[in-house]
Design a protein around this motif. Sequence first.
Motif, short mmCIF file in Angstrom:
data_model
loop_
_atom_site.label_atom_id
_atom_site.label_comp_id
_atom_site.label_asym_id
_atom_site.label_seq_id
_atom_site.Cartn_x
_atom_site.Cartn_y
_atom_site.Cartn_z
N PHE A 233 4.11 -9.61 22.89
CA PHE A 233 2.91 -9.40 23.47
C PHE A 233 3.04 -7.88 24.44
CE2 PHE A 233 1.54 -13.32 22.27
CZ PHE A 233 0.10 -13.17 22.43
N GLY A 234 4.24 -7.34 24.22
CA GLY A 234 4.37 -5.97 24.93
C GLY A 234 5.47 -5.91 25.76
N GLY A 235 6.29 -7.02 26.12
CA GLY A 235 7.54 -7.20 26.91
C GLY A 235 7.13 -7.82 28.03
N THR A 236 8.21 -7.89 28.71
CA THR A 236 7.98 -8.51 30.11
C THR A 236 7.15 -8.13 31.25
OG1 THR A 236 10.68 -9.01 29.99
CG2 THR A 236 9.44 -9.14 32.23
N LEU A 237 7.08 -6.59 31.57
CA LEU A 237 6.10 -6.28 32.27
C LEU A 237 4.77 -6.63 31.90
CD1 LEU A 237 5.64 -4.43 34.89
CD2 LEU A 237 5.59 -2.59 33.56
N LYS A 238 4.38 -6.32 30.72
CA LYS A 238 3.08 -6.59 30.24
C LYS A 238 2.55 -8.09 30.38
CE LYS A 238 1.60 -2.73 27.31
NZ LYS A 238 1.17 -2.22 26.22
N VAL A 239 3.55 -8.92 30.14
CA VAL A 239 3.20 -10.18 30.28
C VAL A 239 3.22 -10.85 31.72
CG1 VAL A 239 4.26 -12.62 29.59
CG2 VAL A 239 4.38 -11.02 28.07
N ALA A 240 4.07 -10.20 32.52
CA ALA A 240 3.86 -10.35 33.93
C ALA A 240 2.49 -10.21 34.39
CB ALA A 240 5.00 -9.82 34.70
N THR A 241 2.13 -8.78 34.20
CA THR A 241 0.76 -8.24 34.58
C THR A 241 -0.31 -9.08 34.20
OG1 THR A 241 1.72 -6.07 34.67
CG2 THR A 241 -0.34 -6.08 34.62
N PHE A 242 -0.18 -9.31 32.81
CA PHE A 242 -1.22 -10.25 32.19
C PHE A 242 -1.28 -11.55 33.26
CE2 PHE A 242 -2.64 -13.55 29.41
CZ PHE A 242 -3.89 -13.33 29.15
N PHE A 243 -0.60 -12.40 33.61
CA PHE A 243 -0.45 -13.42 34.40
C PHE A 243 -0.51 -13.32 35.72
CE2 PHE A 243 1.25 -15.39 30.30
CZ PHE A 243 0.39 -16.35 29.79
N GLU A 244 0.02 -12.07 36.23
CA GLU A 244 -0.02 -11.78 37.63
C GLU A 244 0.83 -12.45 38.40
OE1 GLU A 244 -4.32 -12.36 39.44
OE2 GLU A 244 -4.91 -10.62 38.30
N ILE A 245 2.23 -12.44 37.56
CA ILE A 245 3.24 -13.05 38.39
C ILE A 245 4.38 -12.03 38.20
CG2 ILE A 245 2.52 -15.37 37.69
CD1 ILE A 245 4.66 -15.04 35.14
N THR A 246 5.57 -12.39 38.60
CA THR A 246 6.76 -11.44 38.87
C THR A 246 7.29 -11.11 37.50
OG1 THR A 246 8.25 -12.92 39.33
CG2 THR A 246 7.21 -12.01 41.39
N THR A 247 8.05 -10.03 37.36
CA THR A 247 8.81 -9.89 36.11
C THR A 247 9.88 -10.63 35.92
OG1 THR A 247 9.94 -8.09 36.77
CG2 THR A 247 8.06 -7.41 35.83
N GLY A 248 10.52 -11.04 37.31
CA GLY A 248 11.48 -11.95 37.11
C GLY A 248 11.48 -13.46 36.46
N ALA A 249 9.88 -13.89 36.93
CA ALA A 249 9.46 -15.04 36.44
C ALA A 249 9.44 -15.11 34.74
CB ALA A 249 8.30 -15.43 36.92
N VAL A 250 9.01 -13.89 34.41
CA VAL A 250 9.21 -13.84 32.89
C VAL A 250 10.21 -13.62 32.15
CG1 VAL A 250 7.89 -12.25 31.14
CG2 VAL A 250 6.53 -12.84 33.09
N SER A 251 11.33 -12.98 32.79
CA SER A 251 12.42 -12.75 32.34
C SER A 251 13.17 -14.03 32.14
CB SER A 251 13.22 -11.81 33.37
OG SER A 251 12.68 -10.57 33.35
N GLN A 252 13.05 -14.95 33.16
CA GLN A 252 13.69 -16.20 32.93
C GLN A 252 13.05 -17.03 31.89
OE1 GLN A 252 15.83 -17.33 35.13
NE2 GLN A 252 16.34 -19.16 33.98
N TRP A 253 11.85 -16.85 31.42
CA TRP A 253 11.25 -17.38 30.13
C TRP A 253 12.07 -17.12 28.82
CZ3 TRP A 253 5.36 -16.27 31.08
CH2 TRP A 253 4.81 -16.99 31.94
N ARG A 254 12.61 -15.81 28.93
CA ARG A 254 13.36 -15.47 27.85
C ARG A 254 14.80 -16.37 27.63
NH1 ARG A 254 12.06 -10.70 25.66
NH2 ARG A 254 11.01 -9.01 26.64
N TRP A 255 15.08 -17.20 28.81
CA TRP A 255 16.21 -18.03 28.53
C TRP A 255 15.60 -19.61 28.43
CZ3 TRP A 255 20.39 -15.24 27.23
CH2 TRP A 255 20.49 -13.93 27.84
#
Length: 72
Positions: free
Chosen positions: A15-37
Amino acid sequence: MDKKLHPDSSLIDAFGGTLKVATFFEITTGAVSQWRWTGVPKSRKKTLRLARPKVYRAWESAVAQPTEAPNV
């Protein structure tokens, strides 16, 4: 001990990486990064599937493909 990324990490990439997903959901990149784990929450996966069904189906197909075991 090395931690392994969750298979959903490749969904974030699709879906374009951490920043794009975070922007899409209007949340922090840290939250999306945690989803990687930990994996993408079920409700967020549903939203991604509805937002970009072709990308989601392509990811789903790629994850479902069995990997070849090395010849021993």
